[in-house]
Design an enzyme around this catalytic site. Structure first.
Site, mmCIF file in Angstrom:
data_model
loop_
_atom_site.group_PDB
_atom_site.id
_atom_site.type_symbol
_atom_site.label_atom_id
_atom_site.label_comp_id
_atom_site.label_asym_id
_atom_site.label_seq_id
_atom_site.Cartn_x
_atom_site.Cartn_y
_atom_site.Cartn_z
ATOM 1 N N THR A 178 4.586 5.573 -7.371
ATOM 2 C CA THR A 178 5.640 4.999 -6.388
ATOM 3 C C THR A 178 4.833 4.183 -5.473
ATOM 4 O O THR A 178 3.756 4.471 -5.089
ATOM 5 C CB THR A 178 6.209 6.107 -5.732
ATOM 6 O OG1 THR A 178 6.828 6.996 -6.524
ATOM 7 C CG2 THR A 178 7.224 5.702 -4.470
ATOM 8 N N PHE A 180 5.212 2.120 -1.889
ATOM 9 C CA PHE A 180 5.370 2.290 -0.624
ATOM 10 C C PHE A 180 4.999 0.968 0.200
ATOM 11 O O PHE A 180 4.034 0.446 0.178
ATOM 12 C CB PHE A 180 4.728 3.560 0.099
ATOM 13 C CG PHE A 180 5.194 4.773 -0.377
ATOM 14 C CD1 PHE A 180 6.122 5.639 0.099
ATOM 15 C CD2 PHE A 180 4.520 5.156 -1.549
ATOM 16 C CE1 PHE A 180 6.600 6.859 -0.538
ATOM 17 C CE2 PHE A 180 5.039 6.596 -2.155
ATOM 18 C CZ PHE A 180 5.779 7.204 -1.547
#
Length: 300
Positions: A178, A180
């Site tokens: 992921t 960010f």
């Protein structure tokens, strides 16, 4: 990226969330973590003087973009000043007295549940329960004290809430990352910035998208991502998000954006920042390879 010690970092979720892990990886432990209950509350934290920066998930290599984060980024007026990519390892977490055989239900965020499909196929008796976030699920099962309930979350969440990891690596695909963004009210970009993100709309005319991308192709500027999103309140109109492997300080980039601005609508530079690097196992992945992995699910 000049983030002072003691800076307050808002993120969505409870303590132990993957967002917290990302904040610590990017900024170290000399920060103040500010958990917020929703994405809207997270993005408003700076305006409400509850935080100095916001850290928000923008994209998962398997599930694709976090659309609410992208929409709020444009609406908030915040600027990207950094990014970080972390591997997502899903753990089955229960009470210290729990066993996998004794479980009847597993709860977590819907994305986490969906990324552990093979585990649920192997354990068909387990009921899936959807919750607001991963770490909050761990907190709730510990509060309930029910050894038949478990959660899927990070190892950090298990540690924070005194829970037990019953099984690790539940995720179907180990190549699960992921990305960010670190967001600020200031648009100042770091001197070593090598990546920019921008957003714009285009007129409905033949070849408009080709015209939009041509200024970058002409100058050999690498396009790392392109994605369209509907414009709220304007049916069938779309924004285009671009990630470019370049710096906003670069003369060729400045010229390309100026050329784009002549026909694009609502062109906005979202940020100029240092590209992230990640670590998979013990092998460092360069930023080019990392980006390739991050966009395998581009169509999602």
């Amino acid at each position: 990226m000049n983030v002072k010690p003691g800076a307050r970092i808002a993120f969505q979720g409870e303590r132990g969330a993957f967002s917290e892990e990302a904040a610590l990886k990017l900024l170290g432990h000399d920060i103040v973590l500010v958990p917020r209950g929703s994405f809207d509350a997270t993005f408003s934290a700076i305006d409400q003087h509850s935080a100095d920066y916001v850290l928000a998930p923008m994209e998962n290599s398997l599930a694709g973009s976090v659309h609410r984060s992208f929409d709020l980024l444009v609406e908030s007026g915040l600027h990207i000043i950094g990014e970080v990519v972390i591997p997502i390892v899903h753990n089955l977490i229960g009470l210290p007295s729990s066993t996998i055989a004794g479980l009847s239900a597993v709860e977590s965020h819907p994305v986490a549940l969906a990324q552990c499909e093979q585990f649920f196929i192997a354990h068909p008796h387990l009921k899936r329960i959807v919750t607001e976030d991963t770490a909050g699920s761990v907190r709730e099962i510990m509060r309930a004290g029910d050894s038949c309930r478990a959660a899927i979350a990070s190892a950090r969440a298990a540690e924070l809430y005194g829970a037990e990891i019953l099984q690790t690596h539940l995720e179907d695909d180990r190549e699960n990352y992921t990305r960010f963004f670190l967001l600020s009210a200031s648009s100042e970009s770091p001197a070593d910035a090598d990546k920019i993100s921008l957003v714009f709309q285009l007129p409905h005319s033949p070849g408009a998208l080709q015209q939009a991308l041509e200024p970058f192709a002409q100058r050999n500027i690498n396009l790392m991502k392109i994605e369209s999103r509907p414009v709220h309140g304007k049916p069938w109109q779309y924004r285009f998000y671009l990630d470019l492997q370049t710096s906003a300080h670069d003369a060729l980039t400045i010229a390309a954006i100026a050329q784009l601005s002549k026909f694009a609508v609502d062109l906005k530079l979202l940020g100029s920042y240092k590209s992230a690097e990640t670590l998979a196992g013990n092998t460092a992945i360069t930023k080019d390879v990392t980006q390739k992995q991050l966009h395998l699910a581009e169509g999602a």
